[in-house]
Design an enzyme around this catalytic site. Structure first.
Site: not given
Ligand code: NAD
Length: 498
Positions: A11-12, A14, A87-88, A179-180, A218, A242, A342, A347
């Site tokens: 939840a925290t 990106d 923590d997972v 798969d967005h 891209e 994709h 890439k 794009k």
């Molecule tokens: P991120 O690194 O920004 O966030 C990861 C999250 O996982 C954080 O909230 C962190 O606190 C949590 N986390 C990490 N280790 C942990 C642990 N041991 N216990 C509990 N929580 C833990 O990553 P993101 O960019 O948000 O991506 C998340 C997933 O989505 C990834 O699988 C990524 O491949 C996928 N994804 C991301 C995007 C994107 O645009 N950012 C696009 C497509 C897919």
């Protein structure tokens, strides 16, 4: 819509900030969230509920599609949000989580319908699913669903292993693989729109298609994803998921439109008909590339191996082009060329369907998927240097006047409704890995060369040769003419901004 608890791992992160919260907020504004809704955000950091809510508010201000101006609406939306440290790997965290989930369900007097959204790295998927199961979080009287993001495995074997573990905790109908690309409005409506277009250009229904080209180009380089990308490459990051999904969505809908229920079955059928490549085929039908230094939009950029976090001797692919054939009665004579990479010149995500025609003028049906969206028909010179001189003719597609939705809005809404149509089903994922696996082996054994292409180009010239051998060329690879120039003229595109 049935009441639900949305349990968000990561939840925290990106993705949550940029996509999930804005999508949920838009659904709330559009009254598409359940009227009784609880969200529990999970992260490793200690945060109070209030700080979490204000962080979510901040991400809405930064990333929301609609302006966040009514403080009362935001406040009402955020009332559903709670935060919990997890923590997972720590089993006791799940037991505490279960207590909080149940407390909220009682407080809101809602049925225990639970959606577990894993917005975390794929290395955590199995641990989390297992802990959900063992902690009792998944033993509910209502429904339970698991939403995961790609990558679904690293190769065929790891994908099967992952799926096997997930299936100990969730049945296939409960697993929603995002798969967005499948959430993009144009991809979802491509079949329907092509039918309208073909109705306008009726002779195209019966004419032969000479080839299909699917491009997802891209301009960005590896950015901050070096750690992940250097082990994935274009083949795993884009092609296996994709690009093959685009191929499926296109080929199942043409020429016969099918009902929603049939989509999964038809996609499986297409994937099973995709002719597999042996070692010899791979050397002839697959082009592997990596970007070198070059210029993007007037700026000098470094080559892939000079990027931060990338090994100087990395053999990773940032570009792939391939020729595919579908062995079914309709598609058997139509080569399908796919490329993605890439640091390319522009794009764009686009499908071009080229028809057989006499003489130098070629009839093209073009599906623009991004950054603009639209379907149009164009008659063009086969000589690519001159293809901008012909005035294209348009088919009218009225739906395009709708305002655009982000893929995550559509997909989260569908998952809450329990509609899996636009998610990647296991069979498709497995069949895609099966098809791609021989290419992964060929890469591993260095059976095909890694061609270095300059950043800002259209990829290695071997990708042009792939088509030239069959008498074709990639449409709209203009060296000096922009894409807009190439489609100017008397056309009525119903585009909307993305
Ligand atoms: P991120 O690194 O920004 O966030 C990861 C999250 O996982 C954080 O909230 C962190 O606190 C949590 N986390 C990490 N280790 C942990 C642990 N041991 N216990 C509990 N929580 C833990 O990553 P993101 O960019 O948000 O991506 C998340 C997933 O989505 C990834 O699988 C990524 O491949 C996928 N994804 C991301 C995007 C994107 O645009 N950012 C696009 C497509 C897919």
């Amino acid at each position: 819509m049935e009441p639900a608890t949305f349990v968000l791992f990561g939840a925290t992160g990106d993705l949550a900030k940029r996509k999930i919260y804005p999508a949920l907020f838009q659904l709330f504004v559009d009254q598409k969230l359940p009227s009784s809704f609880s969200l529990i955000g999970l992260g490793r950091r200690e945060l109070s509920h209030e700080t979490f809510q204000s962080n979510v508010e901040q991400s809405l201000i930064t990333f929301s599609r609609s302006e966040v101006k009514d403080a009362d609406v935001v406040k009402k939306f955020l009332r559903a949000f709670r935060y919990h440290v997890l923590d997972v790997d720590r089993k006791e965290d799940y037991t505490k989580l279960l207590r909080l989930v149940e407390e909220r369900e009682e407080e809101l007097n809602i049925t225990p319908n639970r959606m577990f959204y894993l917005s975390v790295g794929p290395e955590f998927f199995e641990t989390i699913a297992t802990n959900i199961h063992e902690s009792g979080l998944g033993s509910v009287d209502g429904w339970k669903r698991l939403v995961i993001e790609k990558p679904f495995g690293h190769d065929l074997e790891s994908a099967r292993q992952l799926n096997h573990t997930l299936n100990q905790a969730f049945d296939e109908p409960e697993i929603y693989r995002i798969d967005h690309y499948l959430g993009k409005p144009m991809v979802q409506r491509m079949g329907q729109l092509l039918h309208s277009a073909l109705w306008e250009q009726a002779d195209l229904r019966t004419r032969s298609i000479t080839n299909i080209q699917i491009s997802a180009n891209e301009t960005l380089g590896v950015e901050e994803r070096a750690g992940y990308y250097d082990h994935a490459g274009a083949i795993r990051d884009m092609f296996q998921n994709h690009m093959l999904q685009l191929l499926m969505m296109l080929t199942i809908e043409l020429p016969n439109r099918s009902s929603v229920d049939e989509v999964g079955k038809l996609k499986r059928k297409i994937m099973k008909s995709l002719m597999s490549l042996n070692k010899m085929d791979i050397t002839q039908h697959v082009v592997r590339g990596q970007y070198g230094a070059g210029e993007i939009k007037g700026e000098q950029v470094v080559g892939y191996t000079d990027e931060l976090g990338i090994a100087v001797d990395s053999q990773n692919d940032t570009f792939i082009a391939a020729k595919l054939r579908v062995d079914d009665p309709f598609w058997k004579d139509t080569p399908i060329y796919i490329r993605t990479g890439k640091r390319l010149k522009e794009k764009v995500t686009r499908i071009v369907i080229e028809y057989k025609s006499k003489g130098p003028l070629k009839d093209l049906l073009i599906v623009e998927i991004g950054p603009n969206e639209g379907i149009f028909f164009q008659r063009s010179q086969s000589d690519k240097e001159r293809s901008d001189v012909e005035m294209p003719v348009r088919s009218q597609l009225s739906f395009m006047k709708e305002s655009v939705k982000d893929a995550y809005e559509t997909l989260i809404h569908d998952a809450l409704l329990g509609d899996k149509t636009y998610f990647a089903h296991w069979d498709e994922v497995e069949l895609s890995w099966e098809w791609v696996q021989p290419i992964l082996y060929a890469y591993q054994d260095n059976l095909i060369p890694l061609h270095i292409y300059p950043a800002g180009s259209y990829g290695p010239h071997e990708a042009d040769e792939l088509l030239a051998r069959d008498g074709f060329h990639w449409w709209f690879d203009f060296k000096n003419v922009s894409n807009n120039d190439s489609t100017k003229g008397d056309i009525h595109t119903y585009e909307y901004n993305t």
